[in-house]
Design a protein around this motif. Sequence first.
Motif: not given
Length: 674
Positions: A508-511, A607-612, A620-628
């Motif tokens: 897993f990429t976070e590790n 949260e996982a998507r925000s890291r990318s 961009s955060l608002k759009q990402m949350v809406e999209q997910m």
Amino acid sequence: MNKNIINRIVSVAVFVLFAAVVSYMLPRRTSNFAYYFEKGKPWNYDLLTAERDIPIYKTEKELQSEREQVLETYTPFFNVNVSVRDSVLRQLGESENMQRLSQREQEMVTEAIRGVYSTGVISASDYERLRKEGIKKVKLVNTKHVAQDVQTEALYTPKSAYAMVAESVKRESKVKNLDLNTYLVPNLSYDEVRSEKLRNDLSASVSLTRGMVQKGERIIDRGEIVTDETFQILSSLRIEADKQTVDEKQSWLSFAGMVLLCCILTGMMYMYLFFFRRKWLEQSRNVIFMCLLMAMIFVCAALVVRFTDISVYIVPFAIVPMMLRVFYDSRTAFFFHLITCLLTTMLLPTAFTFVMIQVAVGLVTVVSLKDVSVRAQLVTTSAYIFLAQTVVYTACMLATTGVVRGIDWQIYIYFFANTLLLLLVYGLIYIAERGFGFTSALTLVELTNVNSGLLLEFAQRAPGSFQHSLQVSNLATEAAKRINANVLLVRVGALYHDIGKMSNPEYFTENQSDGVNPLDSMSEQEAARVIIGHVSEGMRLAAKRHLPSVITNFIACHHGTSKVRYFYNKYVNAHPEEEVDVTLFMYPGPKPQTKETGLLMMADAVEARSRSLTNVTDESLKQMVEQMVSAQIADGLLSETPLSLKDIEVVKQVFTDCLATMYHHRIAYPELKK
């Protein structure tokens, strides 16, 4: 048959069984006297007058005193057996030792024995009994049935008769040789039948009553203190009422009324759950637990009232609201506690003080356990309950009697014993969690300790995934607060949802810290299988570490039935002409069923998507949350949760605000110029 229907049928059956148990323990009416009173306490009923002439019965103390006076004249009967004397003289005359005496000595012995038996010889045991009972005279009845009074002290026992004969002869050495102990036997025998009849007649001659309450005479009015005299009059009324046999029909109607009240109160319990807590009603284990808990306390109270002289206040009624508050909520805890107390009042002759105390106990319990975080709160709550019982009881007694002597100080001992019994809650919580599969807030708080147990191991073996879980926990917790979800449950579920990554953290990429991803050397199907496997591995670890089922549920459905998009898209792009088996890239599910699990799934993805994100801005955060979140809705992943569209909009806004705070821009510190 539908599972919900089966659960409802079981729940109804449990309520019926509960009502049956309570009804069985209710007392049957056996007296026409419907009042309860205590000496020194106020009369709690309306004006009472005599419906007819009633004799006033004496107290047991008065009767005992008068009987003792009468029995001072009691003289027991003893029958005189004349043949005993003749038999003793004949046997003695035939003995060799008697014949060795001179004629004069023989006459002296014979005369002394005749004198002893003419007075009477009684057994040593009968003489001792007469002395202990203080009987100074006895009646000796001869063969002609003529009775003669004789002083008890004048009678002989075999021992004193021997001494009398020896003294009369004045030659003790020769008397000793006669072995008179063998011959001197009692000639008086206790006449038990005649004596006991005389005793009973004397006792019966004592009148049981003194005076009379005339028809229409005023006895006592509401609020008046029950004095010694009034207490005896009321006791006389009860005795007279008890003499009148309760009509069988009347008894059954009284019992039927109590059963009906029991059914009404049980129905109120069902209606409360049906209208306000239907989700619990549809799970029969909740109904079984609630009814079992209430029945246990009620039966204890019934046994104490029916078979002991102990006060009902020793029964720890507060166990009901304490247990229900730990596993459910304050409103439910107080309501079911109130129902338990109302049912208990049918066991008690008077209920005002009892109800006042128990209402205070219920309120103190639900208020002091509003936010259960540590088990020590249970001890603190028990202390508050003791204080509440003491204060309310004292207030009730002072209000109703107006005097300090109206307080029964022994009740405070029962309150203290009650408080100690409340500590049983510790064991009952453990039994309920194991037996019914419940998870208390106390257990959830203990599971949030990141410095021990499974979470510490998680942080050490998969630090990146652990940090991800912490961030997801923060997001989900903030959202839960806004939509009235279970905040503590969401927090714990988020902390444990990814523990399956502990087995293979390097995938897993976070590790990954060296930029090498082992998944790059695998096919898309193999890589997807490894990623999906962290769910089943998490379930395995949860079972091994005995995590509660509510937490295991978060692990199972935090991805629902979504696809592993990265590898799915990569495979489809690489094989445009091939029909793809979507199931190879899908999580096994199930989909989230509750608000809390739905929140976790959204928070995890966001949260996982925000890291990318490469360019982190508020927009961009608002759009990402809406999209997910919109993608999850489109895939039907939230379709089985009770989340409303309004809830989802609030959640999206909370996620956006929290992520903006996490990724806020920091100013650059200036360098020192030399």
